[in-house]
Design a protein around this motif. Structure first.
Motif, PDB file in Angstrom:
ATOM      1  N   LEU A 167      56.692  31.781  45.601  1.00  0.00           N
ATOM      2  CA  LEU A 167      56.396  33.175  45.262  1.00  0.00           C
ATOM      3  C   LEU A 167      55.233  33.248  44.277  1.00  0.00           C
ATOM      4  CD1 LEU A 167      57.346  36.115  45.642  1.00  0.00           C
ATOM      5  CD2 LEU A 167      58.864  35.786  43.684  1.00  0.00           C
ATOM      6  N   ARG A 168      55.251  32.352  43.302  1.00  0.00           N
ATOM      7  CA  ARG A 168      54.197  32.335  42.287  1.00  0.00           C
ATOM      8  C   ARG A 168      52.852  31.937  42.896  1.00  0.00           C
ATOM      9  NH1 ARG A 168      55.795  28.713  37.434  1.00  0.00           N
ATOM     10  NH2 ARG A 168      55.690  27.160  39.104  1.00  0.00           N
ATOM     11  N   ALA A 169      52.876  30.990  43.842  1.00  0.00           N
ATOM     12  CA  ALA A 169      51.630  30.514  44.446  1.00  0.00           C
ATOM     13  C   ALA A 169      50.891  31.627  45.184  1.00  0.00           C
ATOM     14  CB  ALA A 169      51.912  29.353  45.395  1.00  0.00           C
ATOM     15  N   GLY A 170      51.640  32.520  45.817  1.00  0.00           N
ATOM     16  CA  GLY A 170      51.006  33.583  46.588  1.00  0.00           C
ATOM     17  C   GLY A 170      50.847  34.885  45.834  1.00  0.00           C
ATOM     18  N   ALA A 171      51.060  34.848  44.512  1.00  0.00           N
ATOM     19  CA  ALA A 171      51.094  36.086  43.730  1.00  0.00           C
ATOM     20  C   ALA A 171      49.814  36.897  43.824  1.00  0.00           C
ATOM     21  CB  ALA A 171      51.393  35.762  42.264  1.00  0.00           C
ATOM     22  N   GLU A 172      48.646  36.234  43.956  1.00  0.00           N
ATOM     23  CA  GLU A 172      47.379  36.954  43.956  1.00  0.00           C
ATOM     24  C   GLU A 172      46.898  37.335  45.355  1.00  0.00           C
ATOM     25  OE1 GLU A 172      45.884  37.902  41.189  1.00  0.00           O
ATOM     26  OE2 GLU A 172      47.453  36.947  39.980  1.00  0.00           O
ATOM     27  N   VAL A 228      38.791  32.901  43.364  1.00  0.00           N
ATOM     28  CA  VAL A 228      39.612  32.525  42.217  1.00  0.00           C
ATOM     29  C   VAL A 228      41.011  33.122  42.334  1.00  0.00           C
ATOM     30  CG1 VAL A 228      38.993  34.480  40.728  1.00  0.00           C
ATOM     31  CG2 VAL A 228      39.498  32.232  39.714  1.00  0.00           C
ATOM     32  N   ASP A 229      41.188  34.137  43.211  1.00  0.00           N
ATOM     33  CA  ASP A 229      42.511  34.703  43.423  1.00  0.00           C
ATOM     34  C   ASP A 229      43.450  33.709  44.115  1.00  0.00           C
ATOM     35  OD1 ASP A 229      41.015  34.831  45.786  1.00  0.00           O
ATOM     36  OD2 ASP A 229      42.105  36.569  46.538  1.00  0.00           O
ATOM     37  N   GLN A 230      42.886  32.602  44.635  1.00  0.00           N
ATOM     38  CA  GLN A 230      43.697  31.613  45.337  1.00  0.00           C
ATOM     39  C   GLN A 230      44.011  30.396  44.459  1.00  0.00           C
ATOM     40  OE1 GLN A 230      42.901  31.096  49.455  1.00  0.00           O
ATOM     41  NE2 GLN A 230      41.443  32.764  49.503  1.00  0.00           N
ATOM     42  N   ARG A 231      43.739  30.519  43.185  1.00  0.00           N
ATOM     43  CA  ARG A 231      43.927  29.390  42.267  1.00  0.00           C
ATOM     44  C   ARG A 231      45.343  28.822  42.324  1.00  0.00           C
ATOM     45  NH1 ARG A 231      45.313  27.553  37.219  1.00  0.00           N
ATOM     46  NH2 ARG A 231      43.719  26.305  36.162  1.00  0.00           N
ATOM     47  N   LYS A 232      46.333  29.686  42.353  1.00  0.00           N
ATOM     48  CA  LYS A 232      47.717  29.218  42.331  1.00  0.00           C
ATOM     49  C   LYS A 232      48.083  28.485  43.613  1.00  0.00           C
ATOM     50  CE  LYS A 232      49.195  32.754  39.047  1.00  0.00           C
ATOM     51  NZ  LYS A 232      49.974  33.990  38.820  1.00  0.00           N
ATOM     52  N   ILE A 233      47.465  28.884  44.725  1.00  0.00           N
ATOM     53  CA  ILE A 233      47.683  28.157  45.979  1.00  0.00           C
ATOM     54  C   ILE A 233      47.058  26.772  45.875  1.00  0.00           C
ATOM     55  CG2 ILE A 233      47.191  28.100  48.455  1.00  0.00           C
ATOM     56  CD1 ILE A 233      47.324  31.110  48.491  1.00  0.00           C
ATOM     57  N   PHE A 234      45.875  26.701  45.276  1.00  0.00           N
ATOM     58  CA  PHE A 234      45.208  25.405  45.103  1.00  0.00           C
ATOM     59  C   PHE A 234      46.027  24.484  44.192  1.00  0.00           C
ATOM     60  CE2 PHE A 234      40.826  27.618  45.779  1.00  0.00           C
ATOM     61  CZ  PHE A 234      41.096  27.705  47.131  1.00  0.00           C
ATOM     62  N   MET A 247      36.276  27.459  43.243  1.00  0.00           N
ATOM     63  CA  MET A 247      36.613  28.887  43.300  1.00  0.00           C
ATOM     64  C   MET A 247      35.442  29.766  42.911  1.00  0.00           C
ATOM     65  SD  MET A 247      40.361  28.451  41.599  1.00  0.00           S
ATOM     66  CE  MET A 247      39.964  26.796  41.028  1.00  0.00           C
ATOM     67  N   ASN A 248      35.099  30.683  43.809  1.00  0.00           N
ATOM     68  CA  ASN A 248      34.070  31.667  43.482  1.00  0.00           C
ATOM     69  C   ASN A 248      34.717  32.895  42.845  1.00  0.00           C
ATOM     70  OD1 ASN A 248      34.611  32.167  46.708  1.00  0.00           O
ATOM     71  ND2 ASN A 248      34.374  34.090  45.601  1.00  0.00           N
ATOM     72  N   PRO A 249      33.943  33.643  42.030  1.00  0.00           N
ATOM     73  CA  PRO A 249      34.493  34.877  41.445  1.00  0.00           C
ATOM     74  C   PRO A 249      34.731  35.915  42.529  1.00  0.00           C
ATOM     75  CG  PRO A 249      32.145  34.699  41.009  1.00  0.00           C
ATOM     76  CD  PRO A 249      32.553  33.393  41.632  1.00  0.00           C
ATOM     77  N   MET A 250      35.598  36.866  42.235  1.00  0.00           N
ATOM     78  CA  MET A 250      35.939  37.914  43.188  1.00  0.00           C
ATOM     79  C   MET A 250      35.109  39.161  42.904  1.00  0.00           C
ATOM     80  SD  MET A 250      38.104  36.350  44.968  1.00  0.00           S
ATOM     81  CE  MET A 250      38.572  37.708  46.023  1.00  0.00           C
ATOM     82  N   GLY A 271      37.485  49.965  41.425  1.00  0.00           N
ATOM     83  CA  GLY A 271      38.178  49.148  40.440  1.00  0.00           C
ATOM     84  C   GLY A 271      39.162  48.216  41.109  1.00  0.00           C
ATOM     85  N   GLY A 272      39.522  47.114  40.437  1.00  0.00           N
ATOM     86  CA  GLY A 272      40.414  46.129  41.033  1.00  0.00           C
ATOM     87  C   GLY A 272      39.688  45.270  42.047  1.00  0.00           C
ATOM     88  N   LYS A 273      40.440  44.427  42.780  1.00  0.00           N
ATOM     89  CA  LYS A 273      39.840  43.516  43.750  1.00  0.00           C
ATOM     90  C   LYS A 273      39.422  44.257  45.012  1.00  0.00           C
ATOM     91  CE  LYS A 273      42.366  40.591  46.194  1.00  0.00           C
ATOM     92  NZ  LYS A 273      43.222  39.459  46.576  1.00  0.00           N
ATOM     93  N   MET A 274      38.255  43.871  45.551  1.00  0.00           N
ATOM     94  CA  MET A 274      37.839  44.440  46.830  1.00  0.00           C
ATOM     95  C   MET A 274      38.756  43.910  47.908  1.00  0.00           C
ATOM     96  SD  MET A 274      34.110  44.421  48.701  1.00  0.00           S
ATOM     97  CE  MET A 274      33.376  45.364  47.371  1.00  0.00           C
ATOM     98  N   SER A 275      39.345  44.805  48.670  1.00  0.00           N
ATOM     99  CA  SER A 275      40.348  44.407  49.653  1.00  0.00           C
ATOM    100  C   SER A 275      39.988  44.917  51.037  1.00  0.00           C
ATOM    101  CB  SER A 275      41.726  44.950  49.251  1.00  0.00           C
ATOM    102  OG  SER A 275      42.659  44.793  50.283  1.00  0.00           O
ATOM    103  N   SER A 276      40.223  44.059  52.041  1.00  0.00           N
ATOM    104  CA  SER A 276      39.969  44.470  53.427  1.00  0.00           C
ATOM    105  C   SER A 276      40.858  45.614  53.851  1.00  0.00           C
ATOM    106  CB  SER A 276      40.189  43.277  54.364  1.00  0.00           C
ATOM    107  OG  SER A 276      39.230  42.285  54.132  1.00  0.00           O
ATOM    108  N   SER A 277      42.014  45.733  53.202  1.00  0.00           N
ATOM    109  CA  SER A 277      42.980  46.756  53.627  1.00  0.00           C
ATOM    110  C   SER A 277      42.829  48.073  52.870  1.00  0.00           C
ATOM    111  CB  SER A 277      44.407  46.220  53.445  1.00  0.00           C
ATOM    112  OG  SER A 277      44.632  45.835  52.106  1.00  0.00           O
ATOM    113  N   GLU A 278      41.943  48.125  51.852  1.00  0.00           N
ATOM    114  CA  GLU A 278      41.722  49.364  51.105  1.00  0.00           C
ATOM    115  C   GLU A 278      40.317  49.876  51.406  1.00  0.00           C
ATOM    116  OE1 GLU A 278      42.725  49.231  46.982  1.00  0.00           O
ATOM    117  OE2 GLU A 278      44.403  47.860  47.310  1.00  0.00           O
ATOM    118  N   ILE A 279      40.241  50.888  52.264  1.00  0.00           N
ATOM    119  CA  ILE A 279      38.966  51.361  52.814  1.00  0.00           C
ATOM    120  C   ILE A 279      38.002  51.809  51.727  1.00  0.00           C
ATOM    121  CG2 ILE A 279      37.912  53.107  54.293  1.00  0.00           C
ATOM    122  CD1 ILE A 279      40.439  53.024  56.001  1.00  0.00           C
TER     123      ILE A 279
END
Length: 698
Positions: free
Chosen positions: A151-156, A191-197, A216-219, A225-233
């Motif tokens: 659960l923690r690994a996929g938190a981001e 860098v949002d995948q750090r916990k998976i790494f 890890m590249n910056p997001m 505001g917040g992370k750019m997301s494919s699911s948030e138009i």
């Protein structure tokens, strides 16, 4: 201490190019050593083919250009199975189109950024992620990773809710294992995948898959505001957005003084504009800027540049790049692909409810009579498929599924006796031994003993069947189906429909325990039977199995729940509780001692182990013939019973005493087990292989 590695000037330049503009790097020492040895280094970057690619992809594409210019091999993974795990938002047919869409659009973006795509390799996740070897590694890793760590690994990267879907917990594991199957030396991502790494670095060595480095590249922040997301138009600009849409989104974006980190426009300059134009300078309203800090100073401190000026430059910059991308994508073929890729997935038929299901089918008289015969003294959980079959002249196909956990014992007679009863009713009976069921249940069967344990179960069950004169019941093994592509795909479908809490039927800490009900339901489905017989303690598995099947459009499963055979402590006879179960390899003396110590209070017929053994085993095996309890003449002599009810009544009236009942039950059980004991005892090598000694952990 880390080994100090000296690099040549050329290799140091390669290293600097690989690491520039990254936010964080893990395992750089390993990368440095590989550079020094002249190894042909391989890195991969993956993207789940869910929403449409956006301008945030420009950041990793620039790094991919750096990798290629540094002379290392780069693979882009289109992770369609990962996308499939995203709550079944798309069918696999849709994902095929999405993969094609992603590949064409990303290639167009790379070309527009002058990245040499001929040096890239592209890989489709499902080309290997549904293979037997990959699935086995996923299951092995599930046995090592706790629910909390997954659960923690996929938190981001996985949407966080109180009770997440099981697929969200599996997602990080698949991404980690991809490193092995792509034969990569390292993985690159946001860098949002750090916990998976981190999970990959800590856990892959436990299943002997090695440790790799991670970059890890910056997001890129979203426009709102917040992370750019494919699911948030509103937070993103798609690569195929037209100039008027790009202008509108940038005009509506956040660009106020006081907090540069939350300023979506400024962050675009930081993560997109300057990395692309460097080392060139940019001109905004007659002022020149060579880096992001100069822009921030001018906007925040000197206030010599306005938000409108920044937005106007950004619009022109992005539209210039996106126009090149769209020129390569403007064709009818791609429009057709996009229409298929992002159409609405079909709704599943959920008309058949799971628990409390009330069928509207009418049973003929024959079907009603058959239903009563089949049910016997057990609980029957029905399904539409069973009702339909009962209304025909065809024999029912019946399955007993057995998980290879601990030792085969007298408790397994519960299933075998039901098979014998149903076989007499013209049912076609079979047994399925699930080796993976023993592993997933807290590692009760170690991975290295799966095949040997299943072989032992088959031999032991054959001897039990021989002892009770049960013939013509084929025994199959779950591994015949459980690693096939379709089976694994249905497993992932179920994982995308069930929450962590709902799948927590088996007590335990590892993620593997949550897969137990999924493999239980799929074993029954792929066996293609009409009725499952199983112990009454398996009721939660049956109910959840019906819900899982309903959720992914498979027919619900009917089940016959037979009573538990008690262990010597009165609880269900368990394979793993050797002190309380009756093992055919127990000596006569051990059987005598175990039954002798069981609860059997005079006159008390409740939770009486000896009486339960008589009711559930001895009388069914006598098949209506009289049962004789031997007694000395001074105690009234032998007593005969034609059925169990008569024995229970005599015990309740204290005509039969524990001193009569226990020796009788012990003699009957020993007589039953003796031929099994004789057949299994010489097969010590088989049993040793099935139950290898477990090395103590340091």
């Amino acid at each position: 201490m880390a080994e100090i590695v000296e690099l040549s000037e050329a290799d140091q330049q390669r290293k600097d190019l690989i690491l520039r503009n990254l936010q964080e790097s893990l395992g750089v020492d390993k990368l440095t050593k590989q550079l020094s040895t002249g190894k042909n280094i391989h890195v991969y970057w993956g993207t789940a083919t869910t929403g449409k690619p956006h301008v945030g992809y420009m950041v990793p594409m620039q790094k991919i250009a750096d990798f290629l210019n540094a002379g290392i091999k780069v693979t882009i993974l289109f992770a369609d199975v990962h996308a499939f795990l995203d709550n079944l938002k798309s069918t696999f047919e849709m994902l095929e189109y999405r993969v094609e869409y992603y590949q064409r659009v990303i290639k167009a973006l790379l070309s527009s950024l002058d990245v040499p795509i001929e040096k890239l390799s592209f890989q489709l996740g499902s080309s290997y992620q549904l293979s037997e070897a990959y699935t086995q590694d996923v299951l092995k890793l599930c046995g090592h990773i706790s629910q909390r760590d997954a659960l923690r690994a996929g938190a981001e990267v996985v949407k966080q809710v109180d009770s997440p879907l099981l697929s969200g917990l599996l997602y990080p594991l698949l991404q980690a294992i991809d490193e092995q199957y792509l034969k990569a030396d390292g993985q690159f991502g946001g860098v949002d995948q750090r916990k998976i790494f981190i999970l990959a670095e800590e856990q892959l060595p436990k299943i002997k898959l090695g440790k790799r480095w991670h970059l890890m590249n910056p997001m890129v922040p979203g426009l709102t505001g917040g992370k750019m997301s494919s699911s948030e138009i509103d937070s993103k600009i798609d690569l195929l957005d037209k100039p008027n849409v790009v202008s509108m989104k940038i005009d509506n974006s956040v660009c106020v003084r006081g907090n540069p980190e939350e300023n979506g426009v400024l962050q675009f300059f930081r993560f997109v504009v300057f990395p692309i134009i460097s080392p060139r300078i940019i001109d905004i309203k007659g002022q020149s800027y060579s880096n992001y800090d100069e822009i921030v100073e001018s906007f925040e401190e000197k206030e010599s540049i306005s938000a409108e000026a920044l937005k106007e430059f950004l619009k022109a910059f992005l539209i210039g790049i996106l126009t090149k991308v769209q020129d390569k994508c403007e064709n009818e073929e791609l429009r057709n692909i996009m229409n298929h890729a992002y159409s609405s997935p079909p709704e599943l038929d959920t008309s058949e409810l799971s628990e409390g299901f009330q069928t509207v089918l009418e049973l003929k008289d024959m079907g009603g009579d058959r239903m009563k015969e089949i049910k016997g003294d057990c609980e029957l959980i029905t399904s539409a498929k069973l009702y339909q079959k009962l209304n025909t002249d065809e024999p029912l196909k019946v399955l007993w599924r057995v998980s290879a956990k601990g030792k085969v014992n007298l408790g397994h007679l519960g299933g075998l006796l039901q098979l014998k009863r149903l076989q007499a009713l013209k049912c076609e009976c079979s047994i399925l031994i699930s080796d993976i069921g023993g592993f997933l249940d807290n590692g009760k069967c170690p991975w290295n003993a799966l095949e040997a344990r299943a072989k032992y179960y088959e031999e032991a069950l054959k001897q039990f069947m021989k002892a009770i004169s049960l013939e013509n019941v084929p025994i199959r093994h779950s591994r015949e189906n459980q690693y096939e592509r379709d089976y694994t795909l249905e497993m992932y479908k179920m994982a995308s429909k069930v929450t962590k809490d709902a799948s927590a039927i088996v007590e335990g800490n590892t993620l593997a325990t949550h897969l137990c009900p999924l493999y239980h339901a799929l074993d029954v489905h792929f066996a293609d039977v009409d009725l499952l017989i199983t112990g009454e303690e398996q009721r939660p598995f049956v109910i959840l199995g019906q819900q899982l099947c309903q959720g992914i459009g498979l027919p619900s499963q009917a089940a016959l729940l037979f009573p538990k055979i008690p262990g010597m402590n009165g609880e269900r006879m368990s394979s793993s509780n050797t002190e309380q179960h009756l093992d055919p390899l127990d000596t006569v003396k051990q059987i005598n001692k175990k039954i002798g110590s069981s609860f059997c209070e005079p006159k008390n017929v409740k939770d009486n182990v000896a009486l339960d053994l008589a009711r559930l085993i001895i009388f069914p095996l006598h098949e209506g013939k009289e049962v004789v309890i031997k007694r000395d003449e001074k105690y009234g002599g032998n007593v005969s019973f034609s059925d169990y009810a008569a024995l229970e009544a005599s015990f309740a009236e204290e005509i039969i005493h524990p001193s009569d009942l226990k020796p009788f039950v012990t003699e009957q059980i020993n007589a039953l087990l003796e031929p099994i004991r004789t057949a299994l005892t010489p097969q010590s090598k088989m049993i040793t292989a099935a139950f290898p000694k477990v090395a103590k952990k340091k």
